[in-house]
Scaffold this active site. Structure first.
Site, PDB file in Angstrom:
ATOM      1  N   THR A  44      -9.084  11.455 -18.614  1.00 28.85           N
ATOM      2  CA  THR A  44      -7.661  11.760 -18.776  1.00 28.85           C
ATOM      3  C   THR A  44      -6.947  10.441 -19.066  1.00 28.85           C
ATOM      4  O   THR A  44      -7.591   9.413 -19.308  1.00 28.85           O
ATOM      5  CB  THR A  44      -7.091  12.388 -17.488  1.00 28.85           C
ATOM      6  OG1 THR A  44      -7.132  11.405 -16.438  1.00 28.85           O
ATOM      7  CG2 THR A  44      -7.910  13.608 -17.071  1.00 28.85           C
ATOM      8  N   LYS A  74      -5.740   8.137  -0.352  1.00 31.94           N
ATOM      9  CA  LYS A  74      -6.718   9.215  -0.438  1.00 31.94           C
ATOM     10  C   LYS A  74      -7.508   9.350   0.864  1.00 31.94           C
ATOM     11  O   LYS A  74      -7.904  10.464   1.240  1.00 31.94           O
ATOM     12  CB  LYS A  74      -7.654   8.986  -1.632  1.00 31.94           C
ATOM     13  CG  LYS A  74      -6.956   9.066  -2.984  1.00 31.94           C
ATOM     14  CD  LYS A  74      -6.275  10.419  -3.189  1.00 31.94           C
ATOM     15  CE  LYS A  74      -5.678  10.558  -4.588  1.00 31.94           C
ATOM     16  NZ  LYS A  74      -5.052  11.882  -4.804  1.00 31.94           N
ATOM     17  N   TYR A  93      -4.458   2.380  -3.046  1.00 29.95           N
ATOM     18  CA  TYR A  93      -4.685   3.721  -3.599  1.00 29.95           C
ATOM     19  C   TYR A  93      -5.694   4.473  -2.747  1.00 29.95           C
ATOM     20  O   TYR A  93      -5.470   5.647  -2.377  1.00 29.95           O
ATOM     21  CB  TYR A  93      -5.182   3.618  -5.044  1.00 29.95           C
ATOM     22  CG  TYR A  93      -5.642   4.944  -5.611  1.00 29.95           C
ATOM     23  CD1 TYR A  93      -4.718   5.905  -5.996  1.00 29.95           C
ATOM     24  CD2 TYR A  93      -6.997   5.234  -5.747  1.00 29.95           C
ATOM     25  CE1 TYR A  93      -5.134   7.132  -6.504  1.00 29.95           C
ATOM     26  CE2 TYR A  93      -7.419   6.456  -6.256  1.00 29.95           C
ATOM     27  CZ  TYR A  93      -6.489   7.402  -6.630  1.00 29.95           C
ATOM     28  OH  TYR A  93      -6.897   8.615  -7.131  1.00 29.95           O
ATOM     29  N   SER A 122      -8.344  14.992  -3.926  1.00 30.35           N
ATOM     30  CA  SER A 122      -8.577  13.647  -3.413  1.00 30.35           C
ATOM     31  C   SER A 122      -9.209  12.810  -4.521  1.00 30.35           C
ATOM     32  O   SER A 122      -8.740  12.828  -5.662  1.00 30.35           O
ATOM     33  CB  SER A 122      -9.465  13.729  -2.164  1.00 30.35           C
ATOM     34  OG  SER A 122      -9.734  12.459  -1.628  1.00 30.35           O
ATOM     35  N   ASP A 175       9.430  17.498  -8.237  1.00 30.18           N
ATOM     36  CA  ASP A 175       9.151  16.138  -7.807  1.00 30.18           C
ATOM     37  C   ASP A 175       8.753  16.266  -6.347  1.00 30.18           C
ATOM     38  O   ASP A 175       9.585  16.600  -5.493  1.00 30.18           O
ATOM     39  CB  ASP A 175      10.390  15.263  -7.969  1.00 30.18           C
ATOM     40  CG  ASP A 175      10.198  13.852  -7.422  1.00 30.18           C
ATOM     41  OD1 ASP A 175       9.154  13.576  -6.802  1.00 30.18           O
ATOM     42  OD2 ASP A 175      11.113  13.021  -7.612  1.00 30.18           O
TER      43      ASP A 175
END
Length: 275
Positions: A179, A148, A144, A130, A52
């Site tokens: 994904t 990045k 978000y 990234s 983690d």
């Protein structure tokens, strides 16, 4: 052969990178919250470790296990991350901090643990995963993208700091990969909904739901491109991945260039002029 240390490796791009590196005959330390995710891979060249990235003690233990098993680390892939969609105003403090904890502070935890190993060897490579969102921000992805953007700044400085020590650093900027990143079970969505953002941040929520499973990028091909960096004598500062990523970044650069040209006189007006 190189020893890879991959975070966030239990699924998606991270898992594909693990498979690609093993397929090259390299050794891999694969980190995930539940290392049982790698049971099916079974290889003497694979070490699965609980990881983690928000837990510095666990990060340190994983790195120590890697060095004990393989003698060192040659390539670090900082892949662990989480997504969040929602307008900036809609995003609570807790929601923002949670994504920063993983995407930024978690990455720093790993760097603090692995970089000393690379410095001692005076060699190695760091690949920070990234996003197109690290260069271009869209409505609904502000927080978000902020994580990045932070990763991009860290990577750019780290590249300069480590180059004299024989360590190369690259920012990898994937576009939408097929994904489960956009799946409702994976992508975080802010709890608060403000009607005024229905056509901006709200549209991004809709887009995420409608495009899960339709992303243009092939994660296996992305992993092949990423692992190929280990063979280069000189790695690039940045590696955008995907046709839309190239188009989005080129559009951003063109817009920045236009602003520089249009507003250059006002920009220069702030210079100190000796009397």
């Amino acid at each position: 052969m190189p020893v890879w240390f991959v975070t966030g490796a239990s699924r998606g791009l991270g898992l594909e990178i693990v498979k690609a590196a093993l397929g090259r005959g390299d050794s891999v330390v694969a980190g995930a919250r539940d290392p049982r995710a790698f049971d099916a891979l079974r290889s003497d060249d694979l070490l699965a470790v609980p990881l983690d990235v928000t837990d510095q003690d666990q990060v340190d233990a994983a790195v120590a296990a890697a060095v004990t098993r393989f003698g060192g680390i040659d390539v670090l892939v900082n892949n662990a991350g989480r997504g969040l969609v929602g307008a900036v105003e809609e995003t609570s403090d807790a929601e923002a901090r949670a994504v920063f904890d993983t995407n930024v502070f978690g990455l720093l935890n790993v760097l603090r643990a692995v970089t000393p190993v690379l410095r001692a060897a005076r060699s190695g490579r760091i690949l920070n995963i990234s996003s197109t969102g690290g260069v271009v921000a869209w409505a609904g992805w502000g927080v978000y993208s902020a994580t990045k953007f932070a990763l991009e700044g860290i990577t750019e400085a780290l590249r300069l700091e480590l180059a004299p020590l024989g360590i190369q650093v690259t920012s990898v900027q994937p576009g939408p990969l097929r994904t489960d990143f956009l799946a409702s079970s994976s992508l975080g969505q802010v709890d608060r909904v403000i009607d005024d953002y229905a056509t901006t941040g709200g549209a991004s929520r809709t887009w995420a739901g409608e495009n899960h499973g339709l992303q243009e990028g092939d994660p296996a091909k992305a992993a092949a491109a990423i692992t190929s960096l280990a063979d280069l004598a000189s790695m690039p500062a940045r590696l955008p991945l995907g046709t839309s990523t190239l188009a989005d970044i080129r559009g951003k650069l063109a817009a920045v260039a236009e602003d520089l040209e249009t507003w250059q006189d006002l920009s220069r007006s702030s210079d100190f002029v000796p009397a």
